[in-house]
Design a protein around this motif. Sequence first.
Motif, PDB file in Angstrom:
ATOM      1  N   PHE A  97       0.835  -1.204   0.000  1.00  0.00           N
ATOM      2  CA  PHE A  97       0.000   0.000   0.000  1.00  0.00           C
ATOM      3  C   PHE A  97       0.869   1.253   0.000  1.00  0.00           C
ATOM      4  CE2 PHE A  97      -2.512   3.343   1.966  1.00  0.00           C
ATOM      5  CZ  PHE A  97      -3.743   3.214   1.340  1.00  0.00           C
ATOM      6  N   ASN A  98       1.900   1.252   0.837  1.00  0.00           N
ATOM      7  CA  ASN A  98       2.782   2.417   0.934  1.00  0.00           C
ATOM      8  C   ASN A  98       3.600   2.640  -0.341  1.00  0.00           C
ATOM      9  OD1 ASN A  98       2.004   3.287   3.485  1.00  0.00           O
ATOM     10  ND2 ASN A  98       3.406   1.880   4.495  1.00  0.00           N
ATOM     11  N   LYS A  99       3.818   1.600  -1.123  1.00  0.00           N
ATOM     12  CA  LYS A  99       4.493   1.757  -2.417  1.00  0.00           C
ATOM     13  C   LYS A  99       3.533   2.260  -3.480  1.00  0.00           C
ATOM     14  CE  LYS A  99       8.125  -1.671  -1.773  1.00  0.00           C
ATOM     15  NZ  LYS A  99       8.632  -2.998  -2.162  1.00  0.00           N
ATOM     16  N   ALA A 100       2.254   1.889  -3.393  1.00  0.00           N
ATOM     17  CA  ALA A 100       1.265   2.291  -4.394  1.00  0.00           C
ATOM     18  C   ALA A 100       0.741   3.701  -4.138  1.00  0.00           C
ATOM     19  CB  ALA A 100       0.104   1.299  -4.410  1.00  0.00           C
ATOM     20  N   LEU A 101       0.744   4.130  -2.898  1.00  0.00           N
ATOM     21  CA  LEU A 101       0.184   5.441  -2.556  1.00  0.00           C
ATOM     22  C   LEU A 101       0.882   6.607  -3.250  1.00  0.00           C
ATOM     23  CD1 LEU A 101      -1.892   7.000  -0.893  1.00  0.00           C
ATOM     24  CD2 LEU A 101      -0.252   6.998   1.000  1.00  0.00           C
ATOM     25  N   PRO A 102       2.217   6.665  -3.330  1.00  0.00           N
ATOM     26  CA  PRO A 102       2.847   7.812  -3.998  1.00  0.00           C
ATOM     27  C   PRO A 102       2.452   7.972  -5.466  1.00  0.00           C
ATOM     28  CG  PRO A 102       4.464   6.649  -2.684  1.00  0.00           C
ATOM     29  CD  PRO A 102       3.214   5.824  -2.673  1.00  0.00           C
ATOM     30  N   ALA A 103       2.143   6.878  -6.139  1.00  0.00           N
ATOM     31  CA  ALA A 103       1.735   6.971  -7.545  1.00  0.00           C
ATOM     32  C   ALA A 103       0.390   7.673  -7.700  1.00  0.00           C
ATOM     33  CB  ALA A 103       1.670   5.581  -8.163  1.00  0.00           C
ATOM     34  N   GLN A 104      -0.469   7.578  -6.688  1.00  0.00           N
ATOM     35  CA  GLN A 104      -1.798   8.189  -6.750  1.00  0.00           C
ATOM     36  C   GLN A 104      -1.879   9.487  -5.948  1.00  0.00           C
ATOM     37  OE1 GLN A 104      -3.902   6.768  -8.777  1.00  0.00           O
ATOM     38  NE2 GLN A 104      -2.571   5.024  -9.094  1.00  0.00           N
ATOM     39  N   TYR A 123      -9.282   6.032  -4.902  1.00  0.00           N
ATOM     40  CA  TYR A 123      -8.936   5.232  -3.715  1.00  0.00           C
ATOM     41  C   TYR A 123      -9.565   3.844  -3.790  1.00  0.00           C
ATOM     42  CZ  TYR A 123      -9.145   3.498   1.038  1.00  0.00           C
ATOM     43  OH  TYR A 123      -9.069   2.697   2.148  1.00  0.00           O
ATOM     44  N   ILE A 124     -10.855   3.801  -4.124  1.00  0.00           N
ATOM     45  CA  ILE A 124     -11.575   2.522  -4.173  1.00  0.00           C
ATOM     46  C   ILE A 124     -11.039   1.628  -5.287  1.00  0.00           C
ATOM     47  CG2 ILE A 124     -13.825   1.493  -4.707  1.00  0.00           C
ATOM     48  CD1 ILE A 124     -15.099   3.796  -3.128  1.00  0.00           C
ATOM     49  N   ALA A 125     -10.656   2.215  -6.413  1.00  0.00           N
ATOM     50  CA  ALA A 125     -10.207   1.427  -7.562  1.00  0.00           C
ATOM     51  C   ALA A 125      -8.753   0.970  -7.455  1.00  0.00           C
ATOM     52  CB  ALA A 125     -10.398   2.230  -8.842  1.00  0.00           C
ATOM     53  N   HIS A 126      -7.885   1.786  -6.858  1.00  0.00           N
ATOM     54  CA  HIS A 126      -6.460   1.477  -6.904  1.00  0.00           C
ATOM     55  C   HIS A 126      -5.832   1.096  -5.567  1.00  0.00           C
ATOM     56  CE1 HIS A 126      -5.945   2.607 -11.095  1.00  0.00           C
ATOM     57  NE2 HIS A 126      -6.744   3.624 -10.856  1.00  0.00           N
ATOM     58  N   LEU A 127      -6.261   1.739  -4.508  1.00  0.00           N
ATOM     59  CA  LEU A 127      -5.577   1.532  -3.230  1.00  0.00           C
ATOM     60  C   LEU A 127      -6.296   0.541  -2.307  1.00  0.00           C
ATOM     61  CD1 LEU A 127      -4.551   5.231  -2.607  1.00  0.00           C
ATOM     62  CD2 LEU A 127      -3.106   3.363  -3.404  1.00  0.00           C
ATOM     63  N   ARG A 128      -7.597   0.665  -2.225  1.00  0.00           N
ATOM     64  CA  ARG A 128      -8.332  -0.210  -1.313  1.00  0.00           C
ATOM     65  C   ARG A 128      -8.211  -1.695  -1.638  1.00  0.00           C
ATOM     66  NH1 ARG A 128     -14.506   0.657  -0.653  1.00  0.00           N
ATOM     67  NH2 ARG A 128     -15.085  -1.088   0.627  1.00  0.00           N
ATOM     68  N   PRO A 129      -8.163  -2.109  -2.908  1.00  0.00           N
ATOM     69  CA  PRO A 129      -8.013  -3.542  -3.188  1.00  0.00           C
ATOM     70  C   PRO A 129      -6.737  -4.155  -2.605  1.00  0.00           C
ATOM     71  CG  PRO A 129      -8.754  -2.422  -5.155  1.00  0.00           C
ATOM     72  CD  PRO A 129      -8.427  -1.358  -4.150  1.00  0.00           C
ATOM     73  N   ILE A 130      -5.713  -3.351  -2.425  1.00  0.00           N
ATOM     74  CA  ILE A 130      -4.476  -3.863  -1.827  1.00  0.00           C
ATOM     75  C   ILE A 130      -4.745  -4.297  -0.390  1.00  0.00           C
ATOM     76  CG2 ILE A 130      -2.140  -3.246  -1.083  1.00  0.00           C
ATOM     77  CD1 ILE A 130      -2.097  -1.284  -3.496  1.00  0.00           C
ATOM     78  N   LEU A 131      -5.511  -3.495   0.329  1.00  0.00           N
ATOM     79  CA  LEU A 131      -5.829  -3.830   1.719  1.00  0.00           C
ATOM     80  C   LEU A 131      -6.945  -4.859   1.819  1.00  0.00           C
ATOM     81  CD1 LEU A 131      -5.718  -0.254   3.287  1.00  0.00           C
ATOM     82  CD2 LEU A 131      -3.909  -1.975   3.233  1.00  0.00           C
ATOM     83  N   ALA A 132      -7.839  -4.876   0.844  1.00  0.00           N
ATOM     84  CA  ALA A 132      -8.992  -5.776   0.898  1.00  0.00           C
ATOM     85  C   ALA A 132      -8.685  -7.172   0.360  1.00  0.00           C
ATOM     86  CB  ALA A 132     -10.151  -5.178   0.121  1.00  0.00           C
ATOM     87  N   ASN A 154      -7.484   5.329   7.417  1.00  0.00           N
ATOM     88  CA  ASN A 154      -7.870   6.606   8.010  1.00  0.00           C
ATOM     89  C   ASN A 154      -6.983   7.743   7.505  1.00  0.00           C
ATOM     90  OD1 ASN A 154      -9.856   5.340   9.473  1.00  0.00           O
ATOM     91  ND2 ASN A 154      -8.673   5.233  11.351  1.00  0.00           N
ATOM     92  N   LYS A 155      -5.686   7.485   7.447  1.00  0.00           N
ATOM     93  CA  LYS A 155      -4.736   8.504   6.988  1.00  0.00           C
ATOM     94  C   LYS A 155      -5.030   8.898   5.539  1.00  0.00           C
ATOM     95  CE  LYS A 155       0.223   9.147   6.380  1.00  0.00           C
ATOM     96  NZ  LYS A 155       1.527   8.497   6.426  1.00  0.00           N
ATOM     97  N   THR A 156      -5.271   7.902   4.708  1.00  0.00           N
ATOM     98  CA  THR A 156      -5.543   8.167   3.294  1.00  0.00           C
ATOM     99  C   THR A 156      -6.873   8.906   3.121  1.00  0.00           C
ATOM    100  OG1 THR A 156      -4.353   6.146   2.746  1.00  0.00           O
ATOM    101  CG2 THR A 156      -5.690   7.107   1.010  1.00  0.00           C
ATOM    102  N   LEU A 157      -7.894   8.474   3.851  1.00  0.00           N
ATOM    103  CA  LEU A 157      -9.199   9.118   3.726  1.00  0.00           C
ATOM    104  C   LEU A 157      -9.183  10.533   4.300  1.00  0.00           C
ATOM    105  CD1 LEU A 157     -11.535   6.099   4.470  1.00  0.00           C
ATOM    106  CD2 LEU A 157     -11.078   7.175   2.267  1.00  0.00           C
ATOM    107  N   ARG A 158      -8.368  10.784   5.314  1.00  0.00           N
ATOM    108  CA  ARG A 158      -8.213  12.144   5.838  1.00  0.00           C
ATOM    109  C   ARG A 158      -7.585  13.050   4.769  1.00  0.00           C
ATOM    110  NH1 ARG A 158      -8.789  13.701  10.715  1.00  0.00           N
ATOM    111  NH2 ARG A 158      -9.368  12.234  12.333  1.00  0.00           N
TER     112      ARG A 158
END
Length: 172
Positions: A97-104, A123-132, A154-158
Amino acid sequence: MYADDTALLAQGKTPSKALTPLQSYLTKLETWLFRWKIMLNVDKTEAILFFKQKNDCPKINIYDTPVDWKNEVKYFGVILDENFTFKSHTNHAREKFNKALPAQYSLICRNSSLFIDNKVLIYIAHLRPILAYASPIWGCTSKSNLTQIQALENKTLRTIGNAGWYHRNEEI
């Protein structure tokens, strides 16, 4: 069996009672593989024992090559550890997740001109599937592992909602 991945499972009250039928099945599997001209890569073969007491576990052999016991194995993207704590899987998901976050990040950051609906969609399309991914395991893991995953969300949604420190997570 799924595609080129195969998992074998044997159970017993003691490791030796579980491994005897497993070794017997492996011998039959070797015959079947030879008959169908399929080669098994023994170097990629992993074995894990889910048992509380591991005193003198007998080795299992494939093509007369002993297979080492591992403390954790990866199967279909889920890291299984010998105690089913899923701590390694949680850490792996957080790293990914932390590697994918900077790209978005430039699209979902506080200063982005995108509407919040579009940011949430990214977020729902690219980042959340990594956690889900493999989410049923989150029902079996410890509260501390869940807290780490929740903190990332929480950090991402904030960031997406441009929420201040005074906003509660429930509001977001």
